[in-house]
Design an enzyme around this catalytic site. Structure first.
Site, PDB file in Angstrom:
ATOM      1  N   TYR A  53      13.075   7.873  11.670  1.00  0.00           N
ATOM      2  CA  TYR A  53      12.305   6.637  11.872  1.00  0.00           C
ATOM      3  C   TYR A  53      12.702   6.005  13.197  1.00  0.00           C
ATOM      4  CZ  TYR A  53      10.831   7.066   6.989  1.00  0.00           C
ATOM      5  OH  TYR A  53      10.306   7.525   5.809  1.00  0.00           O
ATOM      6  N   HIS A 128      13.978  15.566   3.642  1.00  0.00           N
ATOM      7  CA  HIS A 128      12.731  14.870   3.980  1.00  0.00           C
ATOM      8  C   HIS A 128      11.474  15.698   3.692  1.00  0.00           C
ATOM      9  CE1 HIS A 128      11.466  11.413   6.910  1.00  0.00           C
ATOM     10  NE2 HIS A 128      10.566  11.589   5.984  1.00  0.00           N
ATOM     11  N   SER A 208       4.465   5.236   0.884  1.00  0.00           N
ATOM     12  CA  SER A 208       3.172   4.614   1.197  1.00  0.00           C
ATOM     13  C   SER A 208       2.514   4.129  -0.107  1.00  0.00           C
ATOM     14  CB  SER A 208       2.232   5.557   1.962  1.00  0.00           C
ATOM     15  OG  SER A 208       2.700   5.772   3.271  1.00  0.00           O
ATOM     16  N   PRO A 209       3.244   3.350  -0.917  1.00  0.00           N
ATOM     17  CA  PRO A 209       2.716   2.965  -2.234  1.00  0.00           C
ATOM     18  C   PRO A 209       1.510   2.043  -2.159  1.00  0.00           C
ATOM     19  CG  PRO A 209       4.693   1.711  -1.736  1.00  0.00           C
ATOM     20  CD  PRO A 209       4.581   2.756  -0.658  1.00  0.00           C
ATOM     21  N   LEU A 210       1.260   1.444  -0.971  1.00  0.00           N
ATOM     22  CA  LEU A 210       0.087   0.572  -0.812  1.00  0.00           C
ATOM     23  C   LEU A 210      -1.006   1.273  -0.012  1.00  0.00           C
ATOM     24  CD1 LEU A 210       2.037  -2.734  -0.045  1.00  0.00           C
ATOM     25  CD2 LEU A 210       0.843  -2.137  -2.166  1.00  0.00           C
ATOM     26  N   GLY A 211      -0.812   2.553   0.263  1.00  0.00           N
ATOM     27  CA  GLY A 211      -1.841   3.306   0.997  1.00  0.00           C
ATOM     28  C   GLY A 211      -1.498   3.554   2.447  1.00  0.00           C
ATOM     29  N   GLY A 212      -0.377   2.991   2.913  1.00  0.00           N
ATOM     30  CA  GLY A 212       0.110   3.314   4.249  1.00  0.00           C
ATOM     31  C   GLY A 212      -0.070   2.211   5.273  1.00  0.00           C
ATOM     32  N   ALA A 216      -2.727  -0.932   4.087  1.00  0.00           N
ATOM     33  CA  ALA A 216      -2.268  -1.670   2.907  1.00  0.00           C
ATOM     34  C   ALA A 216      -3.027  -2.987   2.720  1.00  0.00           C
ATOM     35  CB  ALA A 216      -0.768  -1.950   3.028  1.00  0.00           C
TER      36      ALA A 216
HETATM   37  N1  LIG Z   1       9.231  10.585   2.584  1.00  0.00           N
HETATM   38  C1  LIG Z   1       8.235  10.539   3.454  1.00  0.00           C
HETATM   39  O1  LIG Z   1       7.766  11.576   3.971  1.00  0.00           O
HETATM   40  C2  LIG Z   1       7.688   9.212   3.813  1.00  0.00           C
HETATM   41  C3  LIG Z   1       6.467   9.105   4.527  1.00  0.00           C
HETATM   42  C4  LIG Z   1       5.974   7.832   4.804  1.00  0.00           C
HETATM   43  C5  LIG Z   1       6.671   6.710   4.387  1.00  0.00           C
HETATM   44  N2  LIG Z   1       7.863   6.828   3.732  1.00  0.00           N
HETATM   45  C6  LIG Z   1       8.649   5.655   3.278  1.00  0.00           C
HETATM   46  O2  LIG Z   1       7.818   4.876   2.449  1.00  0.00           O
HETATM   47  C7  LIG Z   1       7.802   3.546   2.935  1.00  0.00           C
HETATM   48  C8  LIG Z   1       6.483   2.872   2.592  1.00  0.00           C
HETATM   49  O3  LIG Z   1       5.406   3.568   3.170  1.00  0.00           O
HETATM   50  P1  LIG Z   1       4.579   2.984   4.410  1.00  0.00           P
HETATM   51  O4  LIG Z   1       5.374   1.976   5.087  1.00  0.00           O
HETATM   52  O5  LIG Z   1       4.096   4.160   5.160  1.00  0.00           O
HETATM   53  O6  LIG Z   1       3.272   2.401   3.716  1.00  0.00           O
HETATM   54  P2  LIG Z   1       2.955   1.218   2.686  1.00  0.00           P
HETATM   55  O7  LIG Z   1       4.201   0.753   2.052  1.00  0.00           O
HETATM   56  O8  LIG Z   1       1.874   1.699   1.810  1.00  0.00           O
HETATM   57  O9  LIG Z   1       2.351   0.114   3.646  1.00  0.00           O
HETATM   58  C9  LIG Z   1       3.160  -0.535   4.586  1.00  0.00           C
HETATM   59  C10 LIG Z   1       2.416  -1.674   5.190  1.00  0.00           C
HETATM   60  O10 LIG Z   1       1.967  -2.508   4.182  1.00  0.00           O
HETATM   61  C11 LIG Z   1       1.998  -3.839   4.576  1.00  0.00           C
HETATM   62  N3  LIG Z   1       2.372  -4.603   3.378  1.00  0.00           N
HETATM   63  C12 LIG Z   1       3.501  -4.479   2.640  1.00  0.00           C
HETATM   64  N4  LIG Z   1       3.467  -5.298   1.581  1.00  0.00           N
HETATM   65  C13 LIG Z   1       2.294  -5.970   1.656  1.00  0.00           C
HETATM   66  C14 LIG Z   1       1.682  -6.955   0.845  1.00  0.00           C
HETATM   67  N5  LIG Z   1       2.287  -7.381  -0.268  1.00  0.00           N
HETATM   68  N6  LIG Z   1       0.473  -7.424   1.216  1.00  0.00           N
HETATM   69  C15 LIG Z   1      -0.147  -6.959   2.330  1.00  0.00           C
HETATM   70  N7  LIG Z   1       0.381  -6.011   3.143  1.00  0.00           N
HETATM   71  C16 LIG Z   1       1.596  -5.529   2.799  1.00  0.00           C
HETATM   72  C17 LIG Z   1       3.075  -3.954   5.641  1.00  0.00           C
HETATM   73  O11 LIG Z   1       2.576  -4.801   6.655  1.00  0.00           O
HETATM   74  P3  LIG Z   1       3.495  -5.494   7.767  1.00  0.00           P
HETATM   75  O12 LIG Z   1       4.024  -4.365   8.600  1.00  0.00           O
HETATM   76  O13 LIG Z   1       2.544  -6.354   8.480  1.00  0.00           O
HETATM   77  O14 LIG Z   1       4.596  -6.212   7.066  1.00  0.00           O
HETATM   78  C18 LIG Z   1       3.313  -2.520   6.075  1.00  0.00           C
HETATM   79  O15 LIG Z   1       3.013  -2.279   7.415  1.00  0.00           O
HETATM   80  C19 LIG Z   1       8.046   3.708   4.427  1.00  0.00           C
HETATM   81  O16 LIG Z   1       8.371   2.493   5.047  1.00  0.00           O
HETATM   82  C20 LIG Z   1       9.117   4.750   4.416  1.00  0.00           C
HETATM   83  O17 LIG Z   1      10.374   4.163   4.110  1.00  0.00           O
HETATM   84  C21 LIG Z   1       8.362   8.063   3.430  1.00  0.00           C
END
Ligand SMILES: NC(=O)c1ccc[n+]([C@@H]2O[C@H](COP(=O)([O-])OP(=O)(O)OC[C@H]3O[C@@H](n4cnc5c(N)ncnc54)[C@H](OP(=O)(O)O)[C@@H]3O)[C@@H](O)[C@H]2O)c1
Length: 289
Positions: A53, A128, A208-212, A216
């Site tokens: 990251y 990973h 990406s529990p909120l769709g990424g 999100a």
């Molecule tokens: N293992 C893997 O291959 C892999 C791949 C991808 C991700 N991940 C991990 O999973 C984590 C989560 O995935 P992600 O960050 O890709 O996607 P996500 O959690 O689905 O979405 C992240 C985005 O959602 C927004 N958000 C969060 N909470 C919110 C809410 N309550 N209301 C409105 N918007 C909201 C944030 O906005 P703001 O930035 O504006 O706060 C953030 O940019 C990553 O951070 C990483 O640690 C792992």
């Protein structure tokens, strides 16, 4: 915050994903630290990171070091915080994500992560992504050795299918703690892996529990049943999505990413919401999409 079991540790049911604070579009350090501190204030005790990251070449571990600094400057319960990292992805600096599942590389990368986190050992370390050039058992075998050597306290895998989860469980001698796979209303195809983890007693961590990132914000308009439940309860669609994931099993621990305090504060509130059987039934067709 509701607590859940992650191997031998107990953590808040909602974790914080660190990726948006270190890759393209990242905020300045002050906002990132404020975001991490807001999460901790809300009862978050699991922070997910990875050595990959980062954005620019030569700054591997940007997010790990950022989290370490945020914990140093946090005055309260930081000893309860579990920082979960990963190795096996690398970013050459051209915006792409490459893979390296070589066991010697993974072992050396884990030691660098522990150093960046300022710890003798990593609380939870995850492989990973499978590397098609390296037998899966060899890559996961490196994590077995890291456990034996005490470099890592718990081992997980990420982006693993049903066969790979079973293989990792065997290679680790039953010491597989967690599986981190993509899972959200926009990506339900890892539901089989979610169910298998429940059977094996392994935590399932939806990424990406909120769709990424970048998507999100409009999860409610893209997945209307979640918006309908949110409207009826007067809460955000994002909270309904996370509460739905929590409702799929006691072993599920979502890690919504954030780069601003307001996002993680809203998300953390999902741990206090238990959807009714009727609401879970309304959302059930999402799994068949
Ligand atoms: N293992 C893997 O291959 C892999 C791949 C991808 C991700 N991940 C991990 O999973 C984590 C989560 O995935 P992600 O960050 O890709 O996607 P996500 O959690 O689905 O979405 C992240 C985005 O959602 C927004 N958000 C969060 N909470 C919110 C809410 N309550 N209301 C409105 N918007 C909201 C944030 O906005 P703001 O930035 O504006 O706060 C953030 O940019 C990553 O951070 C990483 O640690 C792992």
């Amino acid at each position: 915050m509701e607590q859940r079991q992650l191997g031998k540790r107990t953590v808040g049911a909602i974790g914080l994903g660190g990726m948006p604070m270190s890759i393209e579009g990242r905020p300045d350090e002050a906002r990132s630290i404020a975001t991490i501190h807001a999460a901790l204030d809300a009862g978050v005790t699991l922070i997910d990171t990875a050595d990959a990251y980062h954005q620019h070449p030569g700054e591997a571990g940007h997010n790990e070091a950022l989290i370490a600094r945020a914990l140093v400057s946090y005055p309260h319960h930081k000893s309860e915080v579990l920082v979960a990292s990963k190795a096996g992805h690398v970013r050459p600096g051209d915006g792409t994500w490459a893979i390296n599942g070589d066991p010697a590389y993974l072992k050396q990368a884990a030691k660098a992560t522990a150093q960046r986190l300022g710890r003798d050992s990593i609380g939870l370390h995850q492989f990973h992504r499978p590397d098609p050039r390296v037998p899966y058992a060899d890559s996961v075998g490196a994590f077995a050795e890291l456990l034996d050597e005490g470099v890592i306290e718990m081992a997980g895998v990420s982006n693993a299918n049903v066969e790979q989860i079973r293989e990792a469980h065997d290679v680790l001698g039953g010491r597989l703690t967690s599986v981190q796979n993509q899972f959200s209303p926009a990506f339900v195809s890892s539901y089989d892996e979610l169910e298998l983890c429940g059977e094996l007693g392994v935590a399932f961590i939806p990424w990406s529990p909120l769709g990424g990132i970048g998507k999100a914000g409009d999860v409610g308009t893209r997945f209307l049943p979640f918006q309908h439940v949110a409207d009826a309860r007067g809460i955000s669609a994002q909270q309904v999505v996370l509460a739905w994931e929590l409702g799929l099993g006691d072993h599920v621990i979502p890690i919504p990413g954030a780069s601003r305090p307001s996002s993680i504060l809203d998300s953390a509130g999902a741990s206090e919401i238990t959807l009714t059987d009727d609401e879970m039934e309304q959302l059930r067709p999402t799994l068949d999409a």
